[in-house]
Design a protein around this motif. Structure first.
Motif, PDB file in Angstrom:
ATOM      1  N   TRP A 165       0.856  -1.178   0.000  1.00 25.57           N
ATOM      2  CA  TRP A 165       0.000   0.000   0.000  1.00 25.57           C
ATOM      3  C   TRP A 165       0.888   1.222   0.000  1.00 25.57           C
ATOM      4  O   TRP A 165       2.103   1.133   0.120  1.00 25.57           O
ATOM      5  CB  TRP A 165      -0.962  -0.015   1.187  1.00 25.57           C
ATOM      6  N   HIS A 192     -10.681   4.182   5.261  1.00 31.03           N
ATOM      7  CA  HIS A 192     -11.036   3.289   4.166  1.00 31.03           C
ATOM      8  C   HIS A 192     -11.156   1.840   4.556  1.00 31.03           C
ATOM      9  O   HIS A 192     -11.875   1.078   3.924  1.00 31.03           O
ATOM     10  CB  HIS A 192      -9.989   3.381   3.047  1.00 31.03           C
ATOM     11  N   GLU A 193     -10.373   1.443   5.523  1.00 28.96           N
ATOM     12  CA  GLU A 193     -10.428   0.019   5.821  1.00 28.96           C
ATOM     13  C   GLU A 193     -10.111  -0.298   7.264  1.00 28.96           C
ATOM     14  O   GLU A 193      -9.517   0.484   7.988  1.00 28.96           O
ATOM     15  CB  GLU A 193      -9.498  -0.770   4.890  1.00 28.96           C
ATOM     16  N   SER A 195      -8.441  -3.480   9.370  1.00 27.53           N
ATOM     17  CA  SER A 195      -7.758  -4.759   9.187  1.00 27.53           C
ATOM     18  C   SER A 195      -7.374  -5.350  10.535  1.00 27.53           C
ATOM     19  O   SER A 195      -7.123  -4.637  11.507  1.00 27.53           O
ATOM     20  CB  SER A 195      -6.530  -4.584   8.293  1.00 27.53           C
TER      21      SER A 195
ATOM     22  N   PRO B 133     -16.580   1.947   6.209  1.00 27.90           N
ATOM     23  CA  PRO B 133     -15.815   0.797   6.692  1.00 27.90           C
ATOM     24  C   PRO B 133     -16.049   0.575   8.180  1.00 27.90           C
ATOM     25  O   PRO B 133     -16.105   1.535   8.951  1.00 27.90           O
ATOM     26  CB  PRO B 133     -14.362   1.191   6.421  1.00 27.90           C
ATOM     27  N   ALA B 147     -15.232  -3.919   4.979  1.00 28.34           N
ATOM     28  CA  ALA B 147     -13.801  -3.905   5.299  1.00 28.34           C
ATOM     29  C   ALA B 147     -13.083  -2.820   4.524  1.00 28.34           C
ATOM     30  O   ALA B 147     -12.020  -2.360   4.911  1.00 28.34           O
ATOM     31  CB  ALA B 147     -13.185  -5.260   5.000  1.00 28.34           C
ATOM     32  N   ASP B 148     -13.693  -2.378   3.435  1.00 28.93           N
ATOM     33  CA  ASP B 148     -12.911  -1.575   2.505  1.00 28.93           C
ATOM     34  C   ASP B 148     -13.870  -0.979   1.463  1.00 28.93           C
ATOM     35  O   ASP B 148     -14.759  -1.666   0.981  1.00 28.93           O
ATOM     36  CB  ASP B 148     -11.949  -2.582   1.891  1.00 28.93           C
ATOM     37  N   ARG B 150     -13.704   1.816  -1.938  1.00 27.47           N
ATOM     38  CA  ARG B 150     -12.939   2.815  -2.703  1.00 27.47           C
ATOM     39  C   ARG B 150     -13.248   2.788  -4.194  1.00 27.47           C
ATOM     40  O   ARG B 150     -13.838   1.858  -4.703  1.00 27.47           O
ATOM     41  CB  ARG B 150     -11.448   2.659  -2.475  1.00 27.47           C
ATOM     42  N   ASP B 175     -15.756  -3.948  -0.305  1.00 27.28           N
ATOM     43  CA  ASP B 175     -15.468  -5.313   0.139  1.00 27.28           C
ATOM     44  C   ASP B 175     -16.066  -5.562   1.514  1.00 27.28           C
ATOM     45  O   ASP B 175     -15.976  -4.717   2.402  1.00 27.28           O
ATOM     46  CB  ASP B 175     -13.946  -5.542   0.227  1.00 27.28           C
TER      47      ASP B 175
END
Lengths: 444, 224
Positions: A165, A192-193, A195, B133, B147-148, B150, B175
């Motif tokens: 990334w 955005h995420e 994890s 998210p 999870a994601d 974009r 996702d």
């Protein structure tokens, strides 16, 4: 045998070479196609490699750190060969810094090798989402993790190598951690995420084998997920100790002493006169031994028998003395019938040297003359028509209960020591948690 | 059963293996071809795939739930912070699925008609809302987490494909992840919404044969 599909004639090259636009150094891309950013190993500039035209993102002039694991190094961890391709220094906004190496194998993907305060962990990104087991516990598969750190913020302070990334210096993610012995569950989130990574504690030996890293001593306080080195030791020690003690006990029972032998029975006169009886000869063969004496008065009831024992060496006239008393009372009051004491009394004489002895027993029977209803209506157990007897028995041996206690103590010392260390370890380990339940937190 | 046709651009032999897959990238001139009753037409050109070290390649075989498959196509996607591959699997029974390969992890995804999806959050995302998210989503009987989310862009493609994957095609991609490795992807562009659902897999459990050999790396034991 020919495979039934087209194989590429040549294996695909593993790396792509490019030139750093900042310093002209040759940069090798080891995870081409995945890698987004690569930091030049010569000048530290960050390059964007998503375009065929490599772009300079940040010219970075910090001298490349002397890495413990130089990028490009390969090592085998848990059966898989990994190549270190990226290196990050991160911190909680400048404090509590740690290091992360990104490992790559084209057939196994990525792993993280994380070094915190001298301790190493192997991190794998999860493809499952943890479950809440309770307000402060998360479950992944069969494993439960306790909440340890909350509301952290990790910042990238230094970067070298390649990443999947877009790494930026100063990049921040929100972090939280849960732990269990041997593993840590880390959550990282940005806009955005989200994890999740499971970091497995790596024993220093494993790292030494894989990457030749010398283990660091004295990680204190321990890492949140560091398993206590004493935990397993105590478990094994307890088992071994139990086995050892059971063996000692059995050994003592079967081989430690001799049987009780009836030495003699004597009638007790009803008038409370002191009587003397002599038993002998008694041969004590060992250099030193304990002599155990037991008196039994089967018919003792609401009274006592005083017993003075003298063990007299026939040769030296040396006397070893002991005193015993058997007493037993019973009756009945507003709470119902009661009784206390027993009709037998046992005493020991320790460390009697070898020799031939006589045992002189001076004994006297007494009747309880209190207000008990039993004794009021006659002579009680000292009824001359029904002469009570005292039976004296003797046993010699090397066994003392204290010997067993000493053995138990000796077995317990290292276990206690380990337990103390274990508790200190666990206390220190948990002390850093945001969810510590220790007293220090309550004092604030 | 496969159909061989000459590429209208360069004349090379082009194989269409499944009637369900009307799109094909010519292996020689990288023309994007579309097959119809009228024949094969060239609808554009696809950028050359950038070099990568993926262990998967076209021609790789494997098995999923006792059904053999072959990898016959790939689309490479990129977002501002990275890129990933979507490999098209053609099963023995003519059905297909996608093997998503991102950050060293693999997702096996089957397309599912979005009309079947009853989840409100997903419907709202399909209608143009932003995905958040970390938000939980109830899909059938499973709880998934976003999870994601974009904007993504198609970088390149190769082989056979069920759609025209033109270079530069932009999508909004979301996702989702479940507790036990379930996953789903929602893709939205101006015209339509597509929905894929499946689970995370590992390469070994696909029993792959014909993995790509990569210089300097031993093929893993499961691929022997």
């Amino acid at each position: 045998m020919q495979p039934d599909f087209a194989l590429q004639a040549e294996p695909a090259p593993a790396a792509r070479a490019l030139t750093c636009p900042s310093c002209g150094g040759g940069v090798e891309l080891r995870a081409a196609g995945y890698t987004v950013h690569v930091a030049c190993q010569y000048c530290g500039s960050i390059l964007d490699v998503t375009d065929p035209q490599v772009k300079l993102v940040t010219a970075y002039n910090q001298q490349s750190a002397e890495l413990e694991i130089p990028l490009g190094t390969r090592g085998t961890l848990r059966g898989v060969e990994w190549e270190a391709i990226g290196y990050l220094q991160r911190s909680e906004n400048g404090a509590y810094g740690w290091e992360e190496y990104l490992l790559f194998n084209p057939y196994h993907g990525y792993r993280w090798l994380v070094k915190v305060r001298g301790g190493w962990s192997l991190g794998e990104a999860l493809t499952v989402t943890p479950d809440w087991l309770s307000y402060d516990q998360l479950g992944v598969g069969e494993e439960a993790f306790d909440h340890f750190f909350a509301d952290g913020e990790a910042r990238v302070d230094y970067v070298l190598g390649e990443f999947y990334w877009r790494v930026a210096l100063g990049e921040r993610v929100a972090t939280a951690d849960w732990v269990r012995a041997g593993a840590m569950l880390s959550r990282e989130a940005n806009g955005h995420e989200v994890s999740w990574t499971r970091n497995a504690w790596l024993p220093p030996k494993e790292l030494q084998k894989a990457f030749g890293i010398q283990p660091e001593a004295g990680i204190w306080p321990p890492l949140p997920h560091q398993p206590s080195p004493w935990g397993g030791w105590i478990k094994t020690g307890l088992k071994l100790g139990a086995v050892a003690f059971a063996f000692l006990l059995l050994f003592a029972i079967f081989f430690g002493g001799s049987q009780w032998s009836a030495a003699g029975s004597f009638a007790i006169t009803a008038d409370g006169r002191e009587q003397t009886a002599t038993l002998g000869p008694i041969t004590l063969p060992r250099r030193y031994q304990s002599v155990h004496l037991r008196a039994e008065v089967p018919r003792l009831e609401n009274g006592w028998v005083d017993l003075d024992y003298s063990l007299v060496d026939r040769r030296t006239q040396q006397v070893y003395e002991a005193y015993g008393a058997a007493e037993r009372y019973s009756g009945s009051d507003s709470d119902g019938p009661w009784s206390e004491g027993s009709g037998s009394a046992e005493v020991s004489i320790a460390s009697v040297p070898a020799g031939i002895y006589d045992l002189v027993v001076e004994y006297k029977g007494n009747r309880w003359t209190g207000t008990g209803s039993y004794s009021a209506d006659g002579a009680g157990w000292l009824d001359p028509a029904n002469v009570p007897e005292v039976k004296v028995e003797m046993r010699q041996g090397v066994l003392y209960a204290s010997n067993l206690l000493i053995a138990l103590f000796l077995i317990a010392i290292p276990l206690l020591f380990a337990l103390v260390r274990h508790i200190a370890f666990e206390t220190a380990r948990k002390s850093e948690s945001d969810f510590a339940t220790s007293a220090e937190d309550d004092d604030e | 059963m496969s159909l061989h046709l000459p590429c209208p651009n360069c004349g090379a032999d082009v194989v269409f293996r499944s009637p369900a897959l009307p799109n094909r990238v010519c292996d020689y001139c990288r023309s994007m071809l579309v097959r119809s009753d009228a024949g094969v037409a060239r609808v554009g050109e696809v950028a050359a795939l950038p070099f990568d070290v993926s262990p998967v390649q076209i021609g790789m075989h494997g098995r999923v739930e006792d059904k053999g498959f072959e990898v016959i196509g790939r689309v490479r996607w990129a977002w501002t912070d990275g890129a990933w591959n979507e490999w098209l699997l053609l099963f023995e029974d003519g059905t297909n699925a996608w093997l998503g390969e991102a950050m060293g992890q693999f997702m096996l995804l089957w397309e599912r008609p979005f009309a079947q999806v009853r989840t409100r959050t997903l419907r709202e995302i399909a209608d143009g809302n932003e995905a958040i998210p970390g938000a939980e989503v109830q899909l059938d009987n499973e709880k998934l987490v976003i999870a994601d989310a974009r904007e993504v862009i198609c970088v390149a493609a190769e082989g056979e494909l069920p759609f025209t994957a033109g270079t530069g095609w932009k999508l909004y991609s979301v996702d989702l992840r479940g507790r036990h490795g379930e996953c789903a992807t929602l893709q939205r562009d101006d015209q339509e919404v597509t929905f894929y659902q499946g689970r995370y897999v590992t390469l070994p459990e696909l029993a792959p044969r014909g993995l790509r050999a990569i210089e300097g790396w031993a093929l893993p034991s499961y691929a022997a």
